[in-house]
Write a protein that holds these residues in place. Structure first.
Motif, short mmCIF file in Angstrom:
data_model
loop_
_atom_site.label_atom_id
_atom_site.label_comp_id
_atom_site.label_asym_id
_atom_site.label_seq_id
_atom_site.Cartn_x
_atom_site.Cartn_y
_atom_site.Cartn_z
N GLY A 1 -24.52 -3.35 -13.30
CA GLY A 1 -24.49 -4.31 -14.39
C GLY A 1 -23.10 -4.70 -14.85
N GLN A 2 -22.07 -4.33 -14.10
CA GLN A 2 -20.69 -4.65 -14.48
C GLN A 2 -20.31 -6.01 -13.92
OE1 GLN A 2 -18.70 -2.65 -16.43
NE2 GLN A 2 -20.57 -1.47 -16.66
N ASP A 3 -19.83 -6.90 -14.79
CA ASP A 3 -19.41 -8.21 -14.33
C ASP A 3 -18.27 -8.10 -13.34
OD1 ASP A 3 -21.24 -9.55 -15.87
OD2 ASP A 3 -19.87 -9.93 -17.52
N ASN A 4 -18.40 -8.83 -12.26
CA ASN A 4 -17.39 -8.92 -11.20
C ASN A 4 -17.15 -7.62 -10.45
OD1 ASN A 4 -16.89 -11.71 -11.54
ND2 ASN A 4 -15.70 -11.22 -13.36
N ASP A 5 -18.04 -6.66 -10.55
CA ASP A 5 -18.03 -5.48 -9.69
C ASP A 5 -19.25 -5.60 -8.78
OD1 ASP A 5 -15.83 -4.48 -10.95
OD2 ASP A 5 -16.85 -2.79 -11.89
N TRP A 6 -19.00 -5.60 -7.46
CA TRP A 6 -20.06 -5.86 -6.50
C TRP A 6 -20.16 -4.74 -5.47
CZ3 TRP A 6 -23.12 -10.00 -7.41
CH2 TRP A 6 -22.62 -10.97 -8.27
N ASP A 7 -21.38 -4.37 -5.12
CA ASP A 7 -21.63 -3.46 -4.01
C ASP A 7 -22.01 -4.30 -2.79
OD1 ASP A 7 -21.22 -1.06 -5.34
OD2 ASP A 7 -23.33 -0.91 -5.96
N VAL A 8 -21.32 -4.06 -1.69
CA VAL A 8 -21.71 -4.67 -0.42
C VAL A 8 -22.93 -3.90 0.07
CG1 VAL A 8 -21.02 -5.11 1.96
CG2 VAL A 8 -19.33 -5.32 0.11
N LEU A 9 -24.01 -4.60 0.33
CA LEU A 9 -25.24 -3.95 0.78
C LEU A 9 -25.40 -4.00 2.29
CD1 LEU A 9 -27.77 -5.21 -1.90
CD2 LEU A 9 -26.40 -3.12 -1.91
N SER A 10 -25.04 -5.16 2.87
CA SER A 10 -25.21 -5.34 4.31
C SER A 10 -24.45 -6.58 4.75
CB SER A 10 -26.70 -5.50 4.64
OG SER A 10 -26.90 -5.51 6.04
N ALA A 11 -24.26 -6.70 6.06
CA ALA A 11 -23.66 -7.89 6.65
C ALA A 11 -24.16 -7.99 8.08
CB ALA A 11 -22.14 -7.84 6.60
N ARG A 12 -24.28 -9.22 8.53
CA ARG A 12 -24.74 -9.45 9.91
C ARG A 12 -24.17 -10.76 10.42
NH1 ARG A 12 -28.12 -13.63 9.82
NH2 ARG A 12 -29.33 -14.04 7.96
N GLU A 13 -24.18 -10.91 11.72
CA GLU A 13 -23.75 -12.17 12.32
C GLU A 13 -24.85 -13.21 12.12
OE1 GLU A 13 -21.58 -13.76 16.35
OE2 GLU A 13 -22.46 -11.76 16.34
N LEU A 14 -24.44 -14.46 11.91
CA LEU A 14 -25.42 -15.53 11.73
C LEU A 14 -26.07 -15.90 13.06
CD1 LEU A 14 -23.51 -18.00 9.35
CD2 LEU A 14 -25.09 -16.16 8.75
N SER A 15 -27.30 -16.37 12.98
CA SER A 15 -27.96 -16.92 14.16
C SER A 15 -27.29 -18.25 14.51
CB SER A 15 -29.45 -17.15 13.87
OG SER A 15 -29.60 -18.23 12.95
N GLU A 16 -27.58 -18.78 15.67
CA GLU A 16 -26.99 -20.07 16.06
C GLU A 16 -27.34 -21.17 15.08
OE1 GLU A 16 -27.28 -21.38 20.13
OE2 GLU A 16 -27.35 -19.30 20.82
N ILE B 1 -20.55 -14.80 9.67
CA ILE B 1 -21.37 -13.69 9.17
C ILE B 1 -21.95 -14.01 7.80
CG2 ILE B 1 -20.09 -11.96 10.49
CD1 ILE B 1 -18.76 -11.08 7.84
N ALA B 2 -22.98 -13.25 7.45
CA ALA B 2 -23.57 -13.29 6.12
C ALA B 2 -23.36 -11.91 5.50
CB ALA B 2 -25.06 -13.59 6.19
N VAL B 3 -22.92 -11.89 4.23
CA VAL B 3 -22.69 -10.64 3.51
C VAL B 3 -23.58 -10.65 2.27
CG1 VAL B 3 -20.99 -9.19 2.34
CG2 VAL B 3 -20.28 -10.60 4.29
N LEU B 4 -24.38 -9.61 2.12
CA LEU B 4 -25.27 -9.47 0.96
C LEU B 4 -24.62 -8.54 -0.05
CD1 LEU B 4 -28.03 -10.03 -0.37
CD2 LEU B 4 -28.89 -8.03 0.89
#
Length: 95
Positions: free
Chosen positions: A65-80, A56-59
């Protein structure tokens, strides 16, 4: 990848659309079989092999603006093609 991760309501909807679970996202973010690409100063995409042949790919975007604080925006399975590239990158990295 280190830091704190949050799932925005929009991200949870995106995960449902693409058939990715929050557990799979956690596995991608904390597993050892991944490639991290920075997309500027405040965005990252994580390509990961998470088991049972799934890749998978996770965006992510830096949260407020906080260092090392991340919002997961989306994720999907990778193409072949993407999955093959990830597997090659992981093999090269283990030599």
């Amino acid at each position: 990848m280190r830091g704190r991760f949050s799932f925005t309501p929009e991200a949870l909807r995106n995960l449902a659309v693409y058939g990715v679970t929050t557990g799979e996202v956690w596995a991608a973010l904390h597993g050892g079989r991944r490639v991290i690409r920075h997309l500027g100063d405040d965005a990252v995409i994580v390509y990961a092999a998470i088991g049972r042949g799934r890749r998978i790919a996770v965006l992510l975007a830096e949260a407020g603006g906080q260092d090392n604080d991340w919002d997961v925006l989306s994720a999907r399975e990778l193409s072949e093609v993407e999955a093959k590239r990830l597997d090659e990158a992981l093999r090269r990295g283990r030599r």
